[in-house]
Design a protein around this motif. Structure first.
Motif, PDB file in Angstrom:
ATOM      1  N   ALA A 482      -0.637 -60.880  31.446  1.00 16.26           N
ATOM      2  CA  ALA A 482      -0.592 -62.316  31.162  1.00 16.26           C
ATOM      3  C   ALA A 482      -0.628 -63.084  32.477  1.00 16.26           C
ATOM      4  CB  ALA A 482       0.673 -62.671  30.381  1.00 16.26           C
ATOM      5  N   THR A 483      -1.529 -64.043  32.561  1.00 15.16           N
ATOM      6  CA  THR A 483      -1.647 -64.905  33.733  1.00 15.16           C
ATOM      7  C   THR A 483      -1.354 -66.338  33.299  1.00 15.16           C
ATOM      8  OG1 THR A 483      -3.332 -63.444  34.669  1.00 15.16           O
ATOM      9  CG2 THR A 483      -3.118 -65.638  35.624  1.00 15.16           C
ATOM     10  N   LEU A 484      -0.345 -66.946  33.929  1.00 12.40           N
ATOM     11  CA  LEU A 484       0.097 -68.277  33.544  1.00 12.40           C
ATOM     12  C   LEU A 484      -0.223 -69.291  34.628  1.00 12.40           C
ATOM     13  CD1 LEU A 484       2.323 -66.049  32.472  1.00 12.40           C
ATOM     14  CD2 LEU A 484       3.547 -68.080  31.720  1.00 12.40           C
ATOM     15  N   SER A 485      -0.620 -70.470  34.195  1.00 11.99           N
ATOM     16  CA  SER A 485      -0.716 -71.646  35.051  1.00 11.99           C
ATOM     17  C   SER A 485      -0.105 -72.797  34.274  1.00 11.99           C
ATOM     18  CB  SER A 485      -2.177 -71.947  35.398  1.00 11.99           C
ATOM     19  OG  SER A 485      -2.858 -72.481  34.279  1.00 11.99           O
ATOM     20  N   PRO A 486       0.129 -73.942  34.891  1.00 14.42           N
ATOM     21  CA  PRO A 486       0.695 -75.061  34.129  1.00 14.42           C
ATOM     22  C   PRO A 486      -0.185 -75.489  32.958  1.00 14.42           C
ATOM     23  CG  PRO A 486       0.950 -75.456  36.480  1.00 14.42           C
ATOM     24  CD  PRO A 486       0.078 -74.250  36.333  1.00 14.42           C
ATOM     25  N   GLU A 487      -1.474 -75.256  33.021  1.00  9.57           N
ATOM     26  CA  GLU A 487      -2.398 -75.732  31.992  1.00  9.57           C
ATOM     27  C   GLU A 487      -2.683 -74.709  30.911  1.00  9.57           C
ATOM     28  OE1 GLU A 487      -3.290 -75.668  35.315  1.00  9.57           O
ATOM     29  OE2 GLU A 487      -2.583 -77.724  35.688  1.00  9.57           O
ATOM     30  N   ARG A 488      -2.629 -73.395  31.240  1.00 14.40           N
ATOM     31  CA  ARG A 488      -3.061 -72.404  30.258  1.00 14.40           C
ATOM     32  C   ARG A 488      -2.419 -71.045  30.515  1.00 14.40           C
ATOM     33  NH1 ARG A 488      -7.112 -73.788  33.426  1.00 14.40           N
ATOM     34  NH2 ARG A 488      -7.888 -75.201  31.802  1.00 14.40           N
ATOM     35  N   LEU A 489      -2.441 -70.236  29.464  1.00 15.96           N
ATOM     36  CA  LEU A 489      -2.006 -68.840  29.514  1.00 15.96           C
ATOM     37  C   LEU A 489      -3.192 -67.977  29.126  1.00 15.96           C
ATOM     38  CD1 LEU A 489       0.180 -66.448  29.273  1.00 15.96           C
ATOM     39  CD2 LEU A 489       0.294 -67.116  26.872  1.00 15.96           C
ATOM     40  N   GLN A 490      -3.496 -66.969  29.917  1.00 13.65           N
ATOM     41  CA  GLN A 490      -4.528 -66.002  29.574  1.00 13.65           C
ATOM     42  C   GLN A 490      -3.899 -64.629  29.437  1.00 13.65           C
ATOM     43  OE1 GLN A 490      -7.780 -66.186  32.399  1.00 13.65           O
ATOM     44  NE2 GLN A 490      -8.687 -67.963  31.372  1.00 13.65           N
ATOM     45  N   VAL A 491      -4.252 -63.926  28.377  1.00 16.95           N
ATOM     46  CA  VAL A 491      -3.720 -62.588  28.116  1.00 16.95           C
ATOM     47  C   VAL A 491      -4.876 -61.614  27.984  1.00 16.95           C
ATOM     48  CG1 VAL A 491      -2.420 -61.125  26.534  1.00 16.95           C
ATOM     49  CG2 VAL A 491      -1.639 -63.454  26.999  1.00 16.95           C
ATOM     50  N   GLN A 492      -4.814 -60.544  28.736  1.00 22.26           N
ATOM     51  CA  GLN A 492      -5.802 -59.473  28.659  1.00 22.26           C
ATOM     52  C   GLN A 492      -5.157 -58.249  28.027  1.00 22.26           C
ATOM     53  OE1 GLN A 492      -6.684 -59.868  33.067  1.00 22.26           O
ATOM     54  NE2 GLN A 492      -8.731 -59.344  32.324  1.00 22.26           N
ATOM     55  N   MET A 493      -5.823 -57.680  27.032  1.00 23.26           N
ATOM     56  CA  MET A 493      -5.407 -56.434  26.422  1.00 23.26           C
ATOM     57  C   MET A 493      -6.092 -55.301  27.190  1.00 23.26           C
ATOM     58  SD  MET A 493      -3.426 -57.582  24.128  1.00 23.26           S
ATOM     59  CE  MET A 493      -3.110 -58.557  22.659  1.00 23.26           C
ATOM     60  N   ARG A 494      -5.380 -54.723  28.132  1.00 23.69           N
ATOM     61  CA  ARG A 494      -5.955 -53.715  29.028  1.00 23.69           C
ATOM     62  C   ARG A 494      -5.855 -52.326  28.392  1.00 23.69           C
ATOM     63  NH1 ARG A 494      -9.041 -54.842  33.000  1.00 23.69           N
ATOM     64  NH2 ARG A 494      -7.899 -54.121  34.842  1.00 23.69           N
ATOM     65  N   VAL A 495      -6.920 -51.537  28.485  1.00 22.16           N
ATOM     66  CA  VAL A 495      -6.938 -50.199  27.894  1.00 22.16           C
ATOM     67  C   VAL A 495      -7.510 -49.202  28.889  1.00 22.16           C
ATOM     68  CG1 VAL A 495      -7.114 -50.990  25.505  1.00 22.16           C
ATOM     69  CG2 VAL A 495      -9.204 -50.612  26.824  1.00 22.16           C
ATOM     70  N   ILE A 496      -7.026 -47.957  28.801  1.00 23.46           N
ATOM     71  CA  ILE A 496      -7.552 -46.874  29.632  1.00 23.46           C
ATOM     72  C   ILE A 496      -8.458 -45.996  28.775  1.00 23.46           C
ATOM     73  CG2 ILE A 496      -5.632 -46.889  31.247  1.00 23.46           C
ATOM     74  CD1 ILE A 496      -4.496 -44.453  29.723  1.00 23.46           C
ATOM     75  N   ASP A 497      -9.344 -45.253  29.427  1.00 30.03           N
ATOM     76  CA  ASP A 497     -10.313 -44.473  28.669  1.00 30.03           C
ATOM     77  C   ASP A 497      -9.750 -43.153  28.172  1.00 30.03           C
ATOM     78  OD1 ASP A 497     -10.205 -43.390  31.260  1.00 30.03           O
ATOM     79  OD2 ASP A 497     -12.262 -42.627  31.139  1.00 30.03           O
ATOM     80  N   ASP A 498      -8.717 -42.611  28.846  1.00 32.25           N
ATOM     81  CA  ASP A 498      -8.233 -41.280  28.457  1.00 32.25           C
ATOM     82  C   ASP A 498      -6.792 -41.106  28.927  1.00 32.25           C
ATOM     83  OD1 ASP A 498      -7.826 -38.604  27.866  1.00 32.25           O
ATOM     84  OD2 ASP A 498      -9.768 -37.943  28.632  1.00 32.25           O
ATOM     85  N   VAL A 499      -5.890 -40.933  27.988  1.00 28.55           N
ATOM     86  CA  VAL A 499      -4.480 -40.774  28.339  1.00 28.55           C
ATOM     87  C   VAL A 499      -4.201 -39.422  28.984  1.00 28.55           C
ATOM     88  CG1 VAL A 499      -3.697 -39.753  26.166  1.00 28.55           C
ATOM     89  CG2 VAL A 499      -2.161 -41.272  27.430  1.00 28.55           C
ATOM     90  N   PHE A 500      -5.164 -38.506  28.917  1.00 24.63           N
ATOM     91  CA  PHE A 500      -4.981 -37.178  29.506  1.00 24.63           C
ATOM     92  C   PHE A 500      -5.504 -37.090  30.938  1.00 24.63           C
ATOM     93  CE2 PHE A 500      -5.521 -36.125  24.847  1.00 24.63           C
ATOM     94  CZ  PHE A 500      -4.156 -36.109  24.597  1.00 24.63           C
ATOM     95  N   LYS A 501      -5.975 -38.204  31.473  1.00 21.72           N
ATOM     96  CA  LYS A 501      -6.413 -38.261  32.862  1.00 21.72           C
ATOM     97  C   LYS A 501      -5.315 -38.874  33.729  1.00 21.72           C
ATOM     98  CE  LYS A 501     -11.388 -39.051  32.055  1.00 21.72           C
ATOM     99  NZ  LYS A 501     -12.479 -40.053  32.274  1.00 21.72           N
ATOM    100  N   GLU A 502      -5.115 -38.300  34.903  1.00 20.38           N
ATOM    101  CA  GLU A 502      -4.186 -38.915  35.849  1.00 20.38           C
ATOM    102  C   GLU A 502      -4.747 -40.200  36.427  1.00 20.38           C
ATOM    103  OE1 GLU A 502      -1.673 -36.613  38.595  1.00 20.38           O
ATOM    104  OE2 GLU A 502      -2.883 -34.878  37.994  1.00 20.38           O
ATOM    105  N   TRP A 503      -6.071 -40.247  36.579  1.00 23.28           N
ATOM    106  CA  TRP A 503      -6.736 -41.412  37.161  1.00 23.28           C
ATOM    107  C   TRP A 503      -7.766 -41.942  36.164  1.00 23.28           C
ATOM    108  CZ3 TRP A 503      -5.291 -43.331  41.945  1.00 23.28           C
ATOM    109  CH2 TRP A 503      -4.459 -42.508  42.701  1.00 23.28           C
ATOM    110  N   PRO A 504      -7.331 -42.590  35.110  1.00 24.09           N
ATOM    111  CA  PRO A 504      -8.281 -43.066  34.103  1.00 24.09           C
ATOM    112  C   PRO A 504      -9.000 -44.327  34.575  1.00 24.09           C
ATOM    113  CG  PRO A 504      -6.083 -43.813  33.559  1.00 24.09           C
ATOM    114  CD  PRO A 504      -5.943 -42.933  34.780  1.00 24.09           C
ATOM    115  N   SER A 505     -10.106 -44.634  33.935  1.00 21.33           N
ATOM    116  CA  SER A 505     -10.744 -45.929  34.141  1.00 21.33           C
ATOM    117  C   SER A 505     -10.110 -46.936  33.190  1.00 21.33           C
ATOM    118  CB  SER A 505     -12.252 -45.829  33.901  1.00 21.33           C
ATOM    119  OG  SER A 505     -12.521 -45.417  32.568  1.00 21.33           O
TER     120      SER A 505
END
Length: 524
Positions: A482-505
């Motif tokens: 979540a990124t907040l400013s006085p005018e607006r709130l933006q929310v990104q739903m972040r996802v990884i490609d593979d929970v079995f990777k130590e370094w996922p994209s």
């Protein structure tokens, strides 16, 4: 060495009360290896203070010659990573009774300050952590970036989502519950030892140590301060308040007491969290005040809730925790509470301070951060049913929250949650139906760090029953940003490609914007 009860409590209470300890009261044991195996963390930031945390544990916990001895730990806080510009330093006694955990609450700091910290003991030095104090509540702030996460079952996969979160460089992390899973490790799971369910203090400690051993989690803890609350799996699945189902010989509160102590030992929370101090934690019924209010300048007020410790038992309607709302009068009983009367009164008081009557001092955004979904959630299981363990089983508590947000005309209300192992964006309506009445607040719940989604339900099936839901993603792991400013709130739903990777994209499954002038979200 024989220590009297008076000296034992003197040592136990000293770190919290700032007492100086007599030289030579405890012998310093030689350490064979670096004991900072669980990393460092900071949390509970304010405009003038922050809590620094670590826990001393040898690489092989089964070979520990100092297991029963206190250790004197040095700490340093500086303006630079080379520690040339020291701000404060001191010593703290790590007690075996608290698993050699360290909670240093440093006070008297300047507001909005970036800081570096480290610990040392017997010639060994910890990794360096970064933290910051918050701006003063009256200070204007142009931006704030918050990451929010929940449900990190160690055995279900790597904590690679934290590597992605680290790259997003949040100012603050909100952890919203299920830091461990008390059920232990099952045969055939992706990683970690097979183990029985935690029932005693050492069991819970081992699960926290396992989680803290993950390098991605260590890196994220060291990168910025955290605010934390708990959900059920820190203690026992779906527990409510005091007596726990399935405790057996551990009594009505013994298991909860052990779980609470282990949670405190491993979280970067203030010693002031302990009700009754360390003596209350170690010798009396466990009680911690987890709920708190944190102002981040004039930009945001964070109301962090505890939905477990004070709740009434779940309704007894339905089957397997699923009930039909129209057939369960108990769920609407106004005498039942998810938060408990004291916490509800505290929340009501805080929301009153965010009304137009306090326009000169109130914050632009009010983030109500708690473990799960507040909005209605019907599931296509056994017909159309709700889950009794969430807000749907405590309708009166939700109604009182909605009424307070409306009556007080709270500025910029936003609900943040987790628990359901699913990205979820919804509008919270005034009711009586899920889409009836005006929109009171947007709600954003993050998916899990590793835990799998429940059952074989699809997002399309769930959204078909819940028209107030704007987005659902059940099959991907990740976190919210979540990124907040006085005018607006933006929310990104972040996802990884593979929970079995130590370094996922990592990618963004969906992104939303909420204007300060309206609670309706817009998908970008």
């Amino acid at each position: 060495m024989s220590i009297s009860r008076r000296h034992w409590w003197q040592m136990a209470l000293a770190p919290c009360l700032g007492w100086a300890l007599p030289q030579g009261l405890w012998a310093q044991a030689p350490l064979e290896a670096n004991p900072f195996t669980l990393g460092v963390a900071s949390g509970a930031p304010s405009e003038s203070s922050v809590v620094l945390w670590t826990r001393l544990m040898p690489p092989n916990p089964y070979r520990n010659p100092w297991a029963d001895l206190p250790l004197e730990v040095r700490w340093e806080l500086a303006l630079d990573e080379g520690f040339k510009q020291l701000v404060q330093s001191g010593s703290h006694t790590a007690l075996p009774a608290l698993a050699h955990s360290v909670h240093v609450e440093v006070t008297g700091l300047a507001a909005a300050q970036r800081l570096f910290y480290r610990f040392s003991v017997a010639g060994f030095t910890s990794p360096t952590g970064q933290t910051r104090t918050l701006p003063r509540p009256q200070d204007e702030l142009t931006s704030l970036r918050l990451a929010f996460a929940s449900c990190q079952r160690y055995h279900a996969g790597h904590f690679g989502a934290y590597r992605a979160m680290l790259a997003d460089q949040p100012d603050l992390v909100l952890f919203l519950g299920d830091y461990i899973y008390e059920s232990g490790g099952r045969l055939g799971e992706f990683r970690g030892p097979v183990s029985a369910a935690a029932t005693a203090l050492n069991d819970y400690r081992e699960l926290y140590a396992l989680a803290h051993s993950d390098p991605a989690l260590q890196a994220m803890h060291a990168a910025c301060p955290w605010l934390v609350t708990w959900d059920d799996h820190e203690v026992f699945n779906d527990y409510a308040g005091g007596p726990l189902q399935g405790e057996g010989r551990f009594g009505s509160t013994g298991r909860r007491r052990s779980a609470y102590q282990a949670w405190y030992e491993h979280m970067p929370v203030s010693p002031r969290t302990l009700i009754g101090g360390l003596q209350g934690l170690l010798s009396g019924p466990a009680a911690l005040q987890v709920y708190q209010r944190v102002a981040v300048g004039r930009l945001a007020m964070i109301h962090l809730l505890d939905t477990r410790q004070y709740r009434d038992d779940a309704v007894r309607c339905g089957i397997g925790g699923l009930f039909k709302p129209e057939d369960c009068e108990e769920a609407n009983n106004p005498g039942r509470s998810l938060l408990g009367s004291a916490q509800e009164a505290w929340l009501q008081q805080g929301l009153q301070q965010q009304s137009p009557a306090h326009a000169a001092t109130r914050q632009r955004w009010n983030l109500i951060a708690q473990p799960t979904t507040v909005s209605r959630r019907l599931l296509p299981a056994l017909g159309e049913r709700s889950f009794s363990d969430g807000w749907d089983g405590y309708v009166a508590t939700r109604d009182r929250l909605i009424k307070s947000l409306q009556d007080q005309q709270v500025s910029g209300p936003v609900i943040l949650g987790g628990d359901i192992h699913e990205h979820w964006a919804a509008h919270l309506h005034a009711g009586p139906g899920a889409t009836q009445g005006p929109i009171v607040a947007p709600e954003f719940c993050c998916t899990s760090i590793t835990s799998r989604a429940f059952g074989g339900l699809t997002s399309a099936e769930i959204m078909a029953l819940n028209p107030h839901v704007q987005f659902s993603a059940r099959q991907q792991r990740g976190y919210g940003l979540a990124t907040l400013s006085p005018e607006r709130l933006q929310v990104q739903m972040r996802v990884i490609d593979d929970v079995f990777k130590e370094w996922p994209s990592v990618s963004t499954a969906a992104q939303f914007e909420v204007a300060a002038s309206s609670p309706r979200m817009k998908r970008l």
